[in-house]
Design an enzyme around this catalytic site. Structure first.
Site, PDB file in Angstrom:
ATOM      1  N   GLY A  22       0.824  -1.200   0.000  1.00 38.12           N
ATOM      2  CA  GLY A  22       0.000   0.000   0.000  1.00 38.12           C
ATOM      3  C   GLY A  22       0.860   1.252   0.000  1.00 38.12           C
ATOM      4  N   ALA A  23       0.474   2.215  -0.836  1.00 37.86           N
ATOM      5  CA  ALA A  23       1.210   3.485  -0.903  1.00 37.86           C
ATOM      6  C   ALA A  23       0.252   4.652  -0.713  1.00 37.86           C
ATOM      7  CB  ALA A  23       1.946   3.607  -2.230  1.00 37.86           C
ATOM      8  N   GLY A  24      -0.681   4.473   0.231  1.00 38.01           N
ATOM      9  CA  GLY A  24      -1.582   5.552   0.595  1.00 38.01           C
ATOM     10  C   GLY A  24      -0.927   6.465   1.609  1.00 38.01           C
ATOM     11  N   GLY A  27       1.276   4.003   4.311  1.00 36.30           N
ATOM     12  CA  GLY A  27       2.350   3.302   3.623  1.00 36.30           C
ATOM     13  C   GLY A  27       3.238   4.237   2.836  1.00 36.30           C
ATOM     14  N   ASN A 117      -5.415  -1.169  12.588  1.00 39.13           N
ATOM     15  CA  ASN A 117      -6.071  -0.860  13.857  1.00 39.13           C
ATOM     16  C   ASN A 117      -6.748  -2.091  14.447  1.00 39.13           C
ATOM     17  OD1 ASN A 117      -5.463   1.968  13.807  1.00 39.13           O
ATOM     18  ND2 ASN A 117      -7.026   2.205  12.228  1.00 39.13           N
ATOM     19  N   LYS A 200      -3.872   1.872  21.884  1.00 37.17           N
ATOM     20  CA  LYS A 200      -4.343   2.609  20.713  1.00 37.17           C
ATOM     21  C   LYS A 200      -5.790   2.266  20.399  1.00 37.17           C
ATOM     22  CE  LYS A 200      -3.542   3.797  15.895  1.00 37.17           C
ATOM     23  NZ  LYS A 200      -2.751   3.596  14.650  1.00 37.17           N
ATOM     24  N   GLU A 283     -13.888   1.334   8.712  1.00 40.82           N
ATOM     25  CA  GLU A 283     -13.339   0.170   9.407  1.00 40.82           C
ATOM     26  C   GLU A 283     -14.170  -0.178  10.644  1.00 40.82           C
ATOM     27  OE1 GLU A 283      -8.659  -0.117   8.816  1.00 40.82           O
ATOM     28  OE2 GLU A 283      -9.221   1.748   9.805  1.00 40.82           O
TER      29      GLU A 283
END
Length: 327
Positions: A22-24, A27, A117, A200, A283
């Site tokens: 992932g390159a969002g 990432g 998460n 978290k 999510e």
């Protein structure tokens, strides 16, 4: 990953080969910072994102300036190499699909470091790839992916905490820490990463449940009649689930979260709220559904968290339903 046997003379292990899935926003930021520092990083992305990165590179827009990088990318169809470290930076609802994509990258000594998460993803990954391959990972960053593909860091905050799930400080964990040590973000090796994950989760579930259910940022909720009580009550529910699960949050951590949730005039919202406002998937299962189910199994009442979960499930169902067309 090579063994930690003693080296002679100038011998040393080669740098870890890292695959970032992932390159969002997440990432892209952490992978980009690692590239900037000279790490051996490849991004596993969809064809569209690969084309975008090939055309314009990876742009990181930070509070201290813009960074332009030329990343290596690979798609699922062309992934054949095994990597030493696989960092997973996808949304929870994309994990199953991503697992199929990055499976060829997993070798006998690969470390899988998910930055997701909740805790449900840990069991999913362990079931597919084996218990010993999976680390725990917690990141903190304020960032988003701009329409033009740039990763925009909204605040000068970026940390990544990782560790063996059994708490051991092993040679491979130390090797991962040495690889992640980076001037662009704070990296730390934890001896109790499960507690870090719970900490978290408690904070994020409280923030997501309140802002999504009330459709407002923290400051507006706090200012409304009954708002402060609702905010703190939601936190108490999440903390009770953690404690009953054997991972009680410390008083200092809970006080920190109370401060975040009751800051007057705060514009803070959860990323889930922002996703919901933009009509995107949320999510809900990873952050609220799993937590509520654990609470039910433990006999811990969570009426506020359950109400938020139901509201978000309704949102998700309506989002997927076909739009009615009238004449």
């Amino acid at each position: 990953m090579k063994s930690d046997t003693a080296k002679t003379g100038c011998e040393r292990d080669p740098p870890m080969k890292i695959l970032v899935v992932g390159a969002g926003a997440t990432g892209g930021f952490f992978g980009g910072r690692l590239i900037e520092a000279g790490a051996d990083v490849t991004f596993l992305v969809r064809a569209g994102r690969a084309a975008q990165l090939a055309a314009q590179g990876l742009r990181l827009v930070t509070p201290k300036g813009e960074i332009r990088l030329t990343p290596r990318t690979v798609t699922a169809e062309s992934l054949t190499e095994v990597y030493d470290l696989v960092i997973i930076a996808v949304k929870a609802y994309g994990l199953i699909s991503a697992m199929q994509d990055f499976a060829p990258a997993i070798g006998p000594d690969t470390v899988i470091l998910p930055l997701l998460n909740g805790l449900g993803h840990v069991e999913v990954l362990q079931s597919r790839f084996g218990e010993t391959k999976v680390f725990g990972g917690v990141c903190a960053i304020v960032a988003f992916l701009a329409p033009d593909g740039a990763v925009v860091q909204g605040a000068d905050l970026a940390t990544l905490t990782h560790g063996e799930l059994d708490g051991g400080v092993t040679p491979r964990a130390a090797a991962v820490q040495a690889t992640l040590a980076n001037p662009g973000f704070g990296a730390s090796l934890s001896s109790d990463i499960r507690q870090d994950l719970w900490n978290k989760w408690v904070m994020l579930a409280s923030l997501a449940a309140t802002t999504c259910l009330m459709r407002a940022p923290i400051g507006e909720i706090e200012a409304a009649p009954g708002g402060r009580v609702f905010l703190l009550g939601t936190l108490s529910e999440a903390a009770a689930v953690a404690a009953s699960s054997g991972h009680p949050c410390s008083d200092a951590w809970l006080e920190r979260v109370r401060t975040i949730l009751t800051t007057k005039g705060s514009s803070m919202t959860a990323s889930m709220y922002r996703d919901m406002q933009s009509g995107a998937p949320v999510e809900v299962e990873a952050i609220l559904g799993d937590l509520v189910r654990r609470a039910e199994a433990l006999g811990v009442p969570t009426p506020r968290l359950a109400a938020a979960r139901t509201a978000l499930e309704v949102y998700s169902a309506r989002r997927k339903a076909p739009t009615e067309v009238t004449a």
